[in-house]
Design a protein around this motif. Structure first.
Motif, PDB file in Angstrom:
ATOM      1  N   MET A 114      -6.143  -6.707  14.348  1.00 44.96           N
ATOM      2  CA  MET A 114      -7.521  -6.680  14.399  1.00 44.96           C
ATOM      3  C   MET A 114      -8.058  -7.932  13.843  1.00 44.96           C
ATOM      4  SD  MET A 114     -10.485  -3.836  13.069  1.00 44.96           S
ATOM      5  CE  MET A 114      -9.842  -2.604  14.098  1.00 44.96           C
ATOM      6  N   ALA A 117      -7.458 -10.278  17.010  1.00 41.39           N
ATOM      7  CA  ALA A 117      -8.400  -9.917  18.267  1.00 41.39           C
ATOM      8  C   ALA A 117      -9.937 -10.592  17.987  1.00 41.39           C
ATOM      9  CB  ALA A 117      -8.418  -8.364  18.517  1.00 41.39           C
ATOM     10  N   ALA A 118     -10.430 -10.495  16.756  1.00 37.06           N
ATOM     11  CA  ALA A 118     -11.572 -10.867  16.294  1.00 37.06           C
ATOM     12  C   ALA A 118     -11.599 -12.552  16.303  1.00 37.06           C
ATOM     13  CB  ALA A 118     -11.776 -10.498  14.695  1.00 37.06           C
ATOM     14  N   PRO A 121     -12.152 -14.743  20.461  1.00 32.78           N
ATOM     15  CA  PRO A 121     -12.689 -13.080  20.384  1.00 32.78           C
ATOM     16  C   PRO A 121     -12.128 -12.665  21.713  1.00 32.78           C
ATOM     17  CG  PRO A 121     -14.671 -14.050  20.629  1.00 32.78           C
ATOM     18  CD  PRO A 121     -13.581 -15.186  20.746  1.00 32.78           C
ATOM     19  N   PHE A 126     -10.190  -5.576  20.522  1.00 34.80           N
ATOM     20  CA  PHE A 126     -10.937  -5.191  19.086  1.00 34.80           C
ATOM     21  C   PHE A 126     -10.888  -3.879  19.146  1.00 34.80           C
ATOM     22  CE2 PHE A 126     -14.085  -4.733  16.110  1.00 34.80           C
ATOM     23  CZ  PHE A 126     -13.527  -5.299  14.863  1.00 34.80           C
ATOM     24  N   ASP A 130      -9.871  -0.794  17.138  1.00 33.48           N
ATOM     25  CA  ASP A 130     -10.636   0.323  16.211  1.00 33.48           C
ATOM     26  C   ASP A 130     -10.198   1.546  16.634  1.00 33.48           C
ATOM     27  OD1 ASP A 130     -13.018   0.525  14.514  1.00 33.48           O
ATOM     28  OD2 ASP A 130     -13.674   1.599  16.454  1.00 33.48           O
ATOM     29  N   GLU A 167     -18.913  -9.747  21.607  1.00 38.45           N
ATOM     30  CA  GLU A 167     -18.300 -10.486  20.676  1.00 38.45           C
ATOM     31  C   GLU A 167     -19.096 -11.003  19.324  1.00 38.45           C
ATOM     32  OE1 GLU A 167     -17.226 -13.809  22.948  1.00 38.45           O
ATOM     33  OE2 GLU A 167     -15.946 -12.749  24.514  1.00 38.45           O
ATOM     34  N   LEU A 170     -17.686 -10.114  15.227  1.00 37.88           N
ATOM     35  CA  LEU A 170     -16.395  -9.489  15.165  1.00 37.88           C
ATOM     36  C   LEU A 170     -15.663  -9.844  13.913  1.00 37.88           C
ATOM     37  CD1 LEU A 170     -14.451  -9.726  18.745  1.00 37.88           C
ATOM     38  CD2 LEU A 170     -15.787  -7.766  17.509  1.00 37.88           C
ATOM     39  N   ALA A 174     -14.204  -7.214  11.509  1.00 34.68           N
ATOM     40  CA  ALA A 174     -12.714  -7.087  11.134  1.00 34.68           C
ATOM     41  C   ALA A 174     -12.589  -7.020   9.779  1.00 34.68           C
ATOM     42  CB  ALA A 174     -12.046  -8.120  11.877  1.00 34.68           C
TER      43      ALA A 174
END
Length: 218
Positions: A114, A117-118, A121, A126, A130, A167, A170, A174
Motif C-alpha cells: 500500500m 502504491a501511494a 501514485p 491502492f 484497501d 490520487e 494517498l 496509506a
C-alpha cells in the motif's frame, strides 16, 4: 455448485471494481446480456452478482429499464462513514486478538504494498489493496456478522474516494492504514481500536471537506 459459486464471486468482484473505478458510470444502464458477453460468463453468476450489488446499493434494478449503476451523492459519504465507524473498531479489536501468524504476515505485506502504491501514485492499485486489507481484517476478526455488515460500506467508501479524491492524499491515507495494520499485527487491541478510530476520523474529515466544497455558495 462450488464452481458456480466461484464464478458468481468472480463476477461480483469484477463488477464491483468496475463500479468503484467508474468504468461503469453513475446512472449508466447495463443489461444481463451485455455483462454476460463482456465477462464471458453464464447468466447465473452474473445474475447473482447483480442481486448482491443491488442489496449493497451499487446498482438499481428497474423493470423494463434494466440495471442502473447507482448515482453518487457527496453528502452520503459522511453517512456511510458514520455507519462504518463502530464496526471498524470492533473488527480491529477482534483481529488484533485473534489473527493467526499468517494473517499478521499478510497484513504486514499489504501495508508494504500500500505504501508503494501511494508513493507512485497508483490509486486503482491502492484501492485494490484497501479491499485486500478489509478482507484480511474481516477474516482475522472471526465475526462474519460484523464483516457482512461493514463490507458494503467499505465498497461505497472506495467508490467515493476514487470519484472525489483520486490520487489526492494517498500518502496520509496509506499511513493511517499502516498504523492500524501494525497495531493488529502486534496484537495490541487497545492500539488497534485507537488506530481504527483515527482512520475513520481521517476519512470523516475528508468527507466533511467534500460536502463543504460541494455545497452551493450563498
Amino acid at each position: 455448485m462450488p464452481e458456480e459459486e466461484s464464478r458468481a464471486d468472480a463476477a461480483y468482484k469484477k463488477l464491483e471494481e468496475d463500479i468503484v473505478t467508474l468504468k461503469l458510470k453513475p446512472g449508466e444502464a447495463v443489461t444481463e446480456n451485455q455483462l454476460t458477453r463482456d465477462f464471458d460468463m453464464g447468466r447465473t453468476p452474473i445474475r447473482e452478482a447483480i442481486q448482491r450489488l443491488s442489496w449493497e446499493g451499487l446498482v438499481v434494478i428497474r423493470p423494463r429499464l434494466g440495471i442502473i449503476i447507482a448515482d453518487i451523492n457527496p453528502s452520503d459519504f459522511s453517512r456511510v462513514l458514520e455507519a462504518r465507524h463502530a464496526l471498524e473498531e470492533l473488527l480491529a479489536r477482534s483481529a488484533a486478538r485473534l489473527a493467526s501468524k499468517s494473517e499478521r504476515q499478510a497484513l504486514h505485506d499489504c501495508a508494504k504494498d500500500m505504501r508503494t502504491a501511494a508513493s507512485e501514485p497508483d490509486v486503482q492499485r491502492f484501492l485494490q489493496l484497501d479491499k485486500q486489507f478489509d478482507e484480511l481484517v474481516a477474516k482475522a476478526a472471526c465475526n462474519p456478522f460484523a464483516s457482512k455488515a461493514v463490507a458494503p460500506l467499505q465498497t461505497l467508501s472506495r467508490r467515493f474516494w476514487f470519484r472525489y479524491f483520486g490520487e489526492t492524499d494517498l500518502n496520509p491515507a496509506a499511513w493511517s492504514h499502516l498504523e492500524l495494520m501494525q497495531a493488529i499485527e502486534a496484537g495490541d487491541e487497545k492500539s488497534a481500536v485507537e488506530k481504527a478510530d483515527d482512520l475513520m476520523h481521517y476519512l470523516r474529515r475528508q468527507a466533511a471537506a467534500l460536502v463543504a466544497t460541494a455545497a452551493p455558495s450563498a
